[in-house]
Design an enzyme around this catalytic site. Structure first.
Site, PDB file in Angstrom:
ATOM      1  N   ASP A  30      10.426 -24.773  35.274  1.00 11.59           N
ATOM      2  CA  ASP A  30       9.126 -24.097  35.248  1.00 11.59           C
ATOM      3  C   ASP A  30       9.281 -22.699  35.855  1.00 11.59           C
ATOM      4  OD1 ASP A  30       5.917 -25.266  35.213  1.00 11.59           O
ATOM      5  OD2 ASP A  30       6.329 -23.352  36.206  1.00 11.59           O
ATOM      6  N   ASN A  87      -0.931 -32.474  32.289  1.00 18.26           N
ATOM      7  CA  ASN A  87      -2.281 -31.923  32.353  1.00 18.26           C
ATOM      8  C   ASN A  87      -2.821 -31.855  30.932  1.00 18.26           C
ATOM      9  OD1 ASN A  87      -2.116 -31.458  35.167  1.00 18.26           O
ATOM     10  ND2 ASN A  87      -1.030 -29.532  34.823  1.00 18.26           N
ATOM     11  N   GLN A  94      -4.457 -27.461  32.109  1.00 20.05           N
ATOM     12  CA  GLN A  94      -3.484 -27.145  31.053  1.00 20.05           C
ATOM     13  C   GLN A  94      -3.660 -25.701  30.614  1.00 20.05           C
ATOM     14  OE1 GLN A  94      -3.483 -29.697  27.548  1.00 20.05           O
ATOM     15  NE2 GLN A  94      -1.631 -28.720  26.737  1.00 20.05           N
ATOM     16  N   VAL A  96      -0.806 -24.123  28.659  1.00 23.69           N
ATOM     17  CA  VAL A  96       0.036 -23.940  27.465  1.00 23.69           C
ATOM     18  C   VAL A  96      -0.204 -25.143  26.553  1.00 23.69           C
ATOM     19  CG1 VAL A  96       2.364 -23.629  26.566  1.00 23.69           C
ATOM     20  CG2 VAL A  96       1.776 -22.679  28.808  1.00 23.69           C
ATOM     21  N   HIS A 100       3.493 -30.989  27.364  1.00 24.42           N
ATOM     22  CA  HIS A 100       4.613 -30.907  28.305  1.00 24.42           C
ATOM     23  C   HIS A 100       4.377 -31.836  29.479  1.00 24.42           C
ATOM     24  CE1 HIS A 100       1.694 -27.709  29.194  1.00 24.42           C
ATOM     25  NE2 HIS A 100       1.974 -27.891  30.483  1.00 24.42           N
ATOM     26  N   HIS A 102       5.440 -32.466  33.356  1.00 22.61           N
ATOM     27  CA  HIS A 102       6.031 -31.862  34.549  1.00 22.61           C
ATOM     28  C   HIS A 102       6.826 -32.921  35.305  1.00 22.61           C
ATOM     29  CE1 HIS A 102       3.220 -28.240  34.768  1.00 22.61           C
ATOM     30  NE2 HIS A 102       2.523 -29.034  33.991  1.00 22.61           N
TER      31      HIS A 102
HETATM   32  P1  DGP Z   1       0.165 -26.484  32.590  1.00 27.35           P
HETATM   33  O1  DGP Z   1      -0.690 -25.874  33.636  1.00 27.35           O
HETATM   34  O2  DGP Z   1       0.263 -27.995  32.714  1.00 27.35           O
HETATM   35  O3  DGP Z   1      -0.203 -26.041  31.180  1.00 27.35           O
HETATM   36  O4  DGP Z   1       1.640 -25.970  32.873  1.00 27.35           O
HETATM   37  C1  DGP Z   1       2.193 -24.848  32.300  1.00 27.35           C
HETATM   38  C2  DGP Z   1       3.394 -24.490  33.127  1.00 27.35           C
HETATM   39  O5  DGP Z   1       4.242 -23.699  32.330  1.00 27.35           O
HETATM   40  C3  DGP Z   1       3.099 -23.688  34.384  1.00 27.35           C
HETATM   41  O6  DGP Z   1       3.532 -24.449  35.509  1.00 27.35           O
HETATM   42  C4  DGP Z   1       3.916 -22.415  34.244  1.00 27.35           C
HETATM   43  C5  DGP Z   1       4.874 -22.742  33.135  1.00 27.35           C
HETATM   44  N1  DGP Z   1       5.179 -21.656  32.248  1.00 27.35           N
HETATM   45  C6  DGP Z   1       4.288 -20.859  31.596  1.00 27.35           C
HETATM   46  N2  DGP Z   1       4.928 -19.967  30.806  1.00 27.35           N
HETATM   47  C7  DGP Z   1       6.258 -20.230  30.967  1.00 27.35           C
HETATM   48  C8  DGP Z   1       7.427 -19.645  30.400  1.00 27.35           C
HETATM   49  O7  DGP Z   1       7.381 -18.724  29.584  1.00 27.35           O
HETATM   50  N3  DGP Z   1       8.623 -20.160  30.802  1.00 27.35           N
HETATM   51  C9  DGP Z   1       8.698 -21.202  31.685  1.00 27.35           C
HETATM   52  N4  DGP Z   1       9.930 -21.641  32.011  1.00 27.35           N
HETATM   53  N5  DGP Z   1       7.617 -21.775  32.234  1.00 27.35           N
HETATM   54  C10 DGP Z   1       6.407 -21.290  31.875  1.00 27.35           C
END
Ligand code: DGP
Length: 114
Positions: A30, A87, A94, A96, A100, A102
């Site tokens: 992350d 999430n 959430q 993205v 996914h 975590h």
């Molecule tokens: P959520 O809040 O459950 O949708 O988690 C999204 C997570 O994704 C957040 O902890 C940050 C991570 N994240 C967002 N953009 C990127 C990215 O471009 N690369 C990586 N490695 N993580 C990302």
């Protein structure tokens, strides 16, 4: 569905710190870690949310869980304990819209979470 940043990580268009991949799933660190170990496990298939998954995705959802356990072993946090979180939708945080999971660990984790 338009491609998200995670779809682009899955197809290699955008780079990430990958810790595992196979033909079905990809796991990467992350960008904004909440603990010493914070890995995201995604299906290559662009399912937007857990609620959007169907019975046809049952095997894939199992693969996400099994990959989480594999990553926890690989990262050395399996024995001490770790948390898996999905999430679902904005009210749960959430951001993205590519499913996914975590995998979080490497420090004591409170329960219940905030
Ligand atoms: P959520 O809040 O459950 O949708 O988690 C999204 C997570 O994704 C957040 O902890 C940050 C991570 N994240 C967002 N953009 C990127 C990215 O471009 N690369 C990586 N490695 N993580 C990302």
């Amino acid at each position: 569905m338009s491609d998200t940043i995670f779809g682009k990580i899955a197809n290699g268009e955008v780079s990430a710190d990958l810790v595992y991949e196979d033909e079905h799933v990809v796991a990467f660190r992350d960008l904004n870690p909440q603990a010493p170990v914070h890995v995201l496990v995604i299906p290559r298939k662009p399912i937007p949310t857990l609620s959007a998954a169907g019975t046809e995705d049952a095997e894939l959802l199992g693969r996400l869980m099994l990959t989480a356990a594999k990553v926890a072993e690989q990262e050395g946090i399996a024995e001490q304990g770790y948390r898996t979180v999905i999430n679902c939708n904005a009210g749960a945080g959430q951001t993205v819209y590519h499913l996914h999971l975590h995998v979080i660990g490497g420090r004591p984790l409170q329960w219940p979470p905030g």
